[in-house]
Design an enzyme around this catalytic site. Structure first.
Site, mmCIF file in Angstrom:
data_model
loop_
_atom_site.group_PDB
_atom_site.id
_atom_site.type_symbol
_atom_site.label_atom_id
_atom_site.label_comp_id
_atom_site.label_asym_id
_atom_site.label_seq_id
_atom_site.Cartn_x
_atom_site.Cartn_y
_atom_site.Cartn_z
ATOM 1 N N ASP A 36 0.871 -1.188 0.000
ATOM 2 C CA ASP A 36 0.000 0.000 0.000
ATOM 3 C C ASP A 36 0.896 1.222 0.000
ATOM 4 O O ASP A 36 2.136 1.104 0.087
ATOM 5 C CB ASP A 36 -0.907 -0.037 1.263
ATOM 6 C CG ASP A 36 -2.236 0.698 1.070
ATOM 7 O OD1 ASP A 36 -2.193 1.901 0.781
ATOM 8 O OD2 ASP A 36 -3.292 0.064 1.204
ATOM 9 N N ASP A 59 3.710 1.269 -4.735
ATOM 10 C CA ASP A 59 2.855 2.147 -5.541
ATOM 11 C C ASP A 59 2.397 1.373 -6.778
ATOM 12 O O ASP A 59 3.220 1.041 -7.635
ATOM 13 C CB ASP A 59 3.648 3.395 -5.941
ATOM 14 C CG ASP A 59 2.791 4.368 -6.744
ATOM 15 O OD1 ASP A 59 1.609 4.060 -7.033
ATOM 16 O OD2 ASP A 59 3.320 5.449 -7.095
ATOM 17 N N SER A 152 -16.150 -4.994 -9.756
ATOM 18 C CA SER A 152 -17.212 -4.202 -9.123
ATOM 19 C C SER A 152 -18.495 -4.552 -9.855
ATOM 20 O O SER A 152 -18.447 -4.940 -11.037
ATOM 21 C CB SER A 152 -16.927 -2.706 -9.305
ATOM 22 O OG SER A 152 -18.099 -1.949 -9.071
ATOM 23 N N TYR A 165 -14.489 3.861 -15.048
ATOM 24 C CA TYR A 165 -14.449 2.855 -13.976
ATOM 25 C C TYR A 165 -15.102 1.552 -14.450
ATOM 26 O O TYR A 165 -14.564 0.459 -14.237
ATOM 27 C CB TYR A 165 -15.172 3.418 -12.747
ATOM 28 C CG TYR A 165 -15.095 2.555 -11.502
ATOM 29 C CD1 TYR A 165 -13.900 2.422 -10.795
ATOM 30 C CD2 TYR A 165 -16.227 1.901 -11.019
ATOM 31 C CE1 TYR A 165 -13.839 1.646 -9.642
ATOM 32 C CE2 TYR A 165 -16.177 1.128 -9.864
ATOM 33 C CZ TYR A 165 -14.978 1.005 -9.176
ATOM 34 O OH TYR A 165 -14.913 0.237 -8.040
ATOM 35 N N LYS A 169 -13.329 -2.062 -14.660
ATOM 36 C CA LYS A 169 -13.824 -3.184 -13.859
ATOM 37 C C LYS A 169 -14.405 -4.285 -14.747
ATOM 38 O O LYS A 169 -14.346 -5.469 -14.404
ATOM 39 C CB LYS A 169 -14.855 -2.694 -12.831
ATOM 40 C CG LYS A 169 -14.248 -1.775 -11.751
ATOM 41 C CD LYS A 169 -13.167 -2.475 -10.941
ATOM 42 C CE LYS A 169 -12.715 -1.697 -9.727
ATOM 43 N NZ LYS A 169 -11.662 -2.376 -8.955
ATOM 44 N N PHE A 198 -19.795 -1.317 -0.259
ATOM 45 C CA PHE A 198 -19.198 -1.722 1.020
ATOM 46 C C PHE A 198 -18.648 -0.516 1.758
ATOM 47 O O PHE A 198 -18.069 0.385 1.145
ATOM 48 C CB PHE A 198 -18.042 -2.705 0.777
ATOM 49 C CG PHE A 198 -18.488 -4.127 0.557
ATOM 50 C CD1 PHE A 198 -19.183 -4.485 -0.587
ATOM 51 C CD2 PHE A 198 -18.211 -5.098 1.500
ATOM 52 C CE1 PHE A 198 -19.596 -5.794 -0.792
ATOM 53 C CE2 PHE A 198 -18.614 -6.410 1.306
ATOM 54 C CZ PHE A 198 -19.310 -6.763 0.162
ATOM 55 N N THR A 200 -15.970 0.975 3.291
ATOM 56 C CA THR A 200 -14.509 0.901 3.420
ATOM 57 C C THR A 200 -13.961 2.322 3.582
ATOM 58 O O THR A 200 -14.729 3.291 3.622
ATOM 59 C CB THR A 200 -13.884 0.271 2.159
ATOM 60 O OG1 THR A 200 -14.151 1.149 1.063
ATOM 61 C CG2 THR A 200 -14.458 -1.107 1.863
#
Ligand SMILES: NC(=O)c1ccc[n+]([C@@H]2O[C@H](COP(=O)([O-])OP(=O)(O)OC[C@H]3O[C@@H](n4cnc5c(N)ncnc54)[C@H](O)[C@@H]3O)[C@@H](O)[C@H]2O)c1
Length: 258
Positions: A36, A59, A152, A165, A169, A198, A200
């Protein structure tokens, strides 16, 4: 597949899905490598997990950084699982609708950035992890490893404004079966999870109560946002169940984006 005595690499490992999965897989005996850029959260989680867990600043926009993280994991112990669950840096501009309400065309740069963050980087991690796994001694079951990507439900039914996006996905869904077929001779499985909504860190700007009040009612049953541990439970099951391969599993409380 048994993962005790193996290493596990998790991108976005300090995040909602990644952190919950790190806890589940550490409990199964894996040495977890948390990848991360959130150094403080990542270090704290590695300490909490124990069991030889390490945090590696990684990264996902940088191929060399990904390669180094995979190398670290493979040196600790045979790499048995990679869970790819990262976010990324903000894009170069606003928008998601191909033609915005003010008539402005979506820039190619915004589209390409989302594809880099959510698809190209996922492929990069997948390919380096697969290469490391291919060098493992197979287990008695003939298995060498498993790779779990995060799609997703927007990859199936994209909402207005989510073209970049949804494309990225959807790309995860599209490549999963082909990856499984490519890697079958090596005893490496490929799966993807397509979460609904979710709670998060991605919703970090909102309080949990506000996020639940806003998004919970649109989920048929249970009428609440998903708990990241529900993603982690599925990820752990995928790791353990060798017959799950080449498919994307929706995890969404029957939610369908309009
Ligand atoms: N939360 C949801 O409702 C939901 C739904 C569907 C799909 N997803 C997908 O799940 C994945 C994980 O998201 P999440 O909800 O756990 O979010 P999160 O914000 O909790 O976790 C994402 C993690 O990625 C890390 N990250 C950001 N930039 C990075 C970089 N350049 N390199 C490495 N790591 C970086 C962040 O520091 C964070 O820890 C994302 O791909 C997201 O699109 C989330």
């Amino acid at each position: 597949m048994k993962i005790d005595n193996g290493s596990v690499l998790i991108t976005g490992g300090a995040g909602g899905f990644g952190g919950a999965t790190a806890r589940r897989l550490a409990a199964l005996g894996a040495r977890v490598v948390i990848c991360d850029v959130a150094d403080e959260r990542g270090e704290a989680l590695a300490k909490e997990l124990g069991n030889g867990a390490v945090y590696v600043h990684t990264d996902i926009m940088d191929e060399a950084s990904i390669a180094a993280a995979v190398e670290t994991a493979a040196k600790l112990a045979p790499l048995r699982a990679a869970v790819i669950a990262h976010g990324g840096p903000p894009g170069p501009g606003p928008g998601g609708r191909v033609i915005g309400r003010d008539g402005t065309r979506l820039s190619v740069g915004v589209f390409a950035h989302a594809v880099q963050v959510f698809l190209t980087s996922a492929f990069t991690v997948t390919s380096y992890a697969a290469e490391a796994m291919s060098k493992n001694e197979p287990l008695e079951s003939g298995q060498r490893g498993v790779i779990i990507n995060t799609s997703s439900i927007a990859g199936f039914e994209g909402q207005p404004g989510l073209v970049p996006y949804s494309a990225a996905k959807g790309g995860i869904i599209g490549m999963t079966l082909t990856l499984a077929r490519d890697m079958a001779p090596l005893g490496i499985r490929a799966m993807a999870i397509a979460p609904g909504t979710f709670l998060t860190f991605a919703y970090g700007a909102m309080s949990a109560e506000d996020a639940q009040a806003k998004f919970g009612p649109s989920i048929p049953n249970p009428k609440r946002m998903g708990d990241p541990d529900e993603y982690a439970q599925l990820a752990a099951h995928i790791v353990e169940n060798d017959f799950l391969n080449g498919t994307t599993i929706r995890l969404d409380g029957a939610q369908r984006f309009q």
